[in-house]
Design an enzyme around this catalytic site. Structure first.
Site: not given
Ligand code: UDP
Length: 317
Positions: A34-35, A51, A69, A73, A137, A277-278
């Site tokens: 699927s991915t 599956d 795995f 995700s 997730y 959410g970051d």
């Molecule tokens: N990030 C960004 N620009 C992008 C993609 C990611 O600034 O186009 C930042 C994101 O906000 C995080 C860091 O890069 O602080 C790593 O993001 P990624 O999605 O690679 O991994 P995550 O930490 O979310 O699992």
């Protein structure tokens, strides 16, 4: 050992399957594609397209263990379609555990995540940190960690959950190939390769030294190596949890600088708003797996991770 690798056509699963074959294990990959990608299944592995919910068709008593795995995700998708995450990640794993119990297979290494911790109170994060996922997730992966604990206690499964931080790089011709790319390093390299015009930095007003988010990047080959140690360390009746990172953080700006050095491309950026959410900083303590399993990363340098990812991308152009 004779091992089943679920999700072995995906990024991390394919690298682990390749390393298992290099170490003379016998490998069967189960993946619904699927991915994942059929051509990411390493030559030498037996492949079954199915599956995870149908794993009983594949799991037999002659397997020594499973590296699991197969999962959904994407954090954003998990917020929009939570049912997909509960069904695939939780119900799918329950079906796998049923199959393992019936067949008497006693070893499982599970692909867990730093997202089980949520926004940390302190960094570096060790395995005693509170678990408080901020998205479905992370909740679905934490639910599986809990399932493994119960299965170990009640039925004698030997389980190891590996909680990954930010995985990067490529190994043996296997790397990251997502249909929709959201991760920083592949996006920076797509800009360098001319496939995108620029990269948007998600916020420069974070409480960090340069104002951009800090993450702990781990080379996929080092991460895969931990799985080989873990599958050997599984003990019936025990569930262990290990964090996997380098214990050093790199900011978004530092990662972009690394991509500029490695590719020789200027990589234009625009600063945008924060991504919901970051967390500001996510850095792992991996002391437990170092002490208990003797794990040592061989490639902690960000330039090596970026260079290996870049070589993989160019090999496919
Ligand atoms: N990030 C960004 N620009 C992008 C993609 C990611 O600034 O186009 C930042 C994101 O906000 C995080 C860091 O890069 O602080 C790593 O993001 P990624 O999605 O690679 O991994 P995550 O930490 O979310 O699992």
């Amino acid at each position: 050992m004779k091992l089943l690798v679920t999700g072995g056509a995906g990024y991390i699963g394919s690298v682990v399957a390749a390393q298992l074959l290099e170490a003379d294990h016998e490998v069967t990959v189960l993946d619904d594609l699927s991915t994942g990608h059929r051509d990411a299944v390493p030559a030498g592995a037996h492949f079954v397209e199915a599956d995870i919910a149908d794993s009983a068709k594949v799991v037999t008593a002659d397997f020594d263990g499973v590296l699991h795995f197969a999962a959904k995700s994407l954090v954003g998708e998990s917020q929009q379609r939570p049912e997909l995450y509960w069904r695939t990640n939780v119900a799918g794993t329950l079906a796998l555990l049923d199959a393992l119990r019936h067949a008497g297979v006693r070893r499982i290494v599970f692909s867990s995540t730093a997202a089980t911790y949520g926004e940390p109170d302190t960094v570096p994060i060790d395995e005693t940190a509170p678990t408080a996922p901020t998205n479905t997730y992370g909740h679905s992966k934490l639910a599986v960690d809990r399932m493994l604990g119960g299965e170990a206690l009640a039925h004698g499964l030997g389980a190891v959950s590996l909680r990954y931080f930010n995985v990067a790089g490529a190994h043996g011709g296997f790397g990251e190939r997502h249909a929709v790319e959201t991760h920083l390093i592949p996006i920076a390299l797509q800009v360098a390769a001319g496939e995108r015009e620029q990269l948007v930095v998600y916020g420069e007003d974070w409480p960090t030294p340069d104002g951009t988010c800090v993450r702990d990047y781990i080379h996929v080959a080092d991460l895969a190596g931990a799985h080989l140690l873990a599958v050997q360390a599984c003990e019936p009746g025990s569930h262990r949890i290990y964090n996997l990172g380098n214990g050093a953080g790199f900011s978004v700006r530092e990662v972009i600088e690394a991509a500029r050095r490695v590719t020789g491309h200027p990589i234009p950026v625009e600063v945008g708003p924060r991504r919901p959410g970051d967390p500001a900083v996510l850095v792992a303590s991996s002391e437990r797996i170092r002490a208990e399993l003797g794990w040592e990363p061989a490639h902690p340098e960000i330039d090596v991770m970026v260079a290996d990812a870049w070589e993989f991308i160019r090999s496919r152009m």
